[in-house]
Design a protein around this motif. Structure first.
Motif, PDB file in Angstrom:
ATOM      1  N   GLY A  45       0.814  -1.212   0.000  1.00  0.00           N
ATOM      2  CA  GLY A  45       0.000   0.000   0.000  1.00  0.00           C
ATOM      3  C   GLY A  45       0.843   1.255   0.000  1.00  0.00           C
ATOM      4  O   GLY A  45       0.544   2.226  -0.714  1.00  0.00           O
ATOM      5  N   GLU A  66       0.870   4.056  -2.935  1.00  0.00           N
ATOM      6  CA  GLU A  66       0.666   5.487  -2.663  1.00  0.00           C
ATOM      7  C   GLU A  66       1.819   6.318  -3.221  1.00  0.00           C
ATOM      8  O   GLU A  66       1.607   7.409  -3.745  1.00  0.00           O
ATOM      9  N   LEU A  70      -0.097   4.539   6.738  1.00  0.00           N
ATOM     10  CA  LEU A  70       0.289   3.142   6.563  1.00  0.00           C
ATOM     11  C   LEU A  70       1.636   2.860   7.225  1.00  0.00           C
ATOM     12  O   LEU A  70       1.819   1.816   7.850  1.00  0.00           O
ATOM     13  N   ALA A 110      -5.694   1.727  -6.377  1.00  0.00           N
ATOM     14  CA  ALA A 110      -5.553   1.900  -4.933  1.00  0.00           C
ATOM     15  C   ALA A 110      -6.846   1.507  -4.217  1.00  0.00           C
ATOM     16  O   ALA A 110      -6.815   0.796  -3.203  1.00  0.00           O
ATOM     17  N   TYR A 154      -7.166  -1.561  -1.387  1.00  0.00           N
ATOM     18  CA  TYR A 154      -7.647  -1.404  -0.006  1.00  0.00           C
ATOM     19  C   TYR A 154      -8.912  -2.212   0.230  1.00  0.00           C
ATOM     20  O   TYR A 154      -9.092  -2.777   1.314  1.00  0.00           O
ATOM     21  N   LEU A 179      -7.854   1.657   7.211  1.00  0.00           N
ATOM     22  CA  LEU A 179      -7.948   1.172   5.833  1.00  0.00           C
ATOM     23  C   LEU A 179      -9.259   1.596   5.174  1.00  0.00           C
ATOM     24  O   LEU A 179      -9.278   1.969   3.997  1.00  0.00           O
ATOM     25  N   ARG A 234      -9.664   3.836   1.898  1.00  0.00           N
ATOM     26  CA  ARG A 234     -10.446   3.318   0.766  1.00  0.00           C
ATOM     27  C   ARG A 234     -11.510   4.331   0.355  1.00  0.00           C
ATOM     28  O   ARG A 234     -11.716   4.577  -0.837  1.00  0.00           O
TER      29      ARG A 234
END
Length: 162
Positions: free
Chosen positions: A22, A26, A66, A111, A115, A140, A144
């Protein structure tokens, strides 16, 4: 390094790897949005440039959240290069798409899907993680939702240009 989101998350180590993926996703979104926003040759309207700047800032904030989760886990992390290669192979992060908005839409959708799948894999797990499950899922889910809003914003911009 096989990491799958089709099975429940089985350990802190696996969760840390997934969170690292993740983080790299990003970074990809942030880098691509920043690149498009500063491309002098791109014929971008102010609203598109503002959306790209916002997307880059949002991705940086997601990455920070994260990274905080990964730091709390008592798990060995994986080298950035290994995660980056996995992200590029799994999510076509190195692909060029036709048009700035289409590229951003693909990044936001990727993305969001990541998620969504990660939340499902955590929810399906019966493992006790080294971090609070509710806080993990809340973080999360918030990320999302912000990705879903990004998809919606890019889609609206694309529709305005038709």
């Amino acid at each position: 390094m096989a990491v799958s989101l089709t099975v429940p998350v089985g350990s802190d180590h696996q969760l840390a790897r997934l969170l690292q993926i993740g983080i790299v996703l990003e970074e990809v979104v942030e880098a691509r949005a920043s690149k498009h926003a500063t491309d002098a040759e791109a014929d971008l309207t102010d609203d598109v440039r503002a959306m790209l700047d916002d997307a880059a800032a949002e991705s940086a904030a997601h990455r920070d959240r994260l990274e905080e989760l990964v730091e709390e886990l008592d798990a060995e992390t994986v080298a950035f290069e290994e995660i980056e290669a996995l992200v590029e192979a799994q999510y076509e992060a190195d692909e060029d798409f036709d048009g700035v908005l289409y590229d951003q839409l693909c990044n936001e959708e990727t993305a969001y899907k990541f998620y969504d799948d990660l939340i499902e894999a955590v929810e399906a797990s019966d493992v006790q993680f080294g971090i609070d499950r509710d806080r993990l899922l809340e973080t999360l889910a918030t990320i999302r939702e912000e990705e879903a809003e990004g998809v919606e914003e890019v889609t609206e911009l694309m529709e305005e240009r038709r």
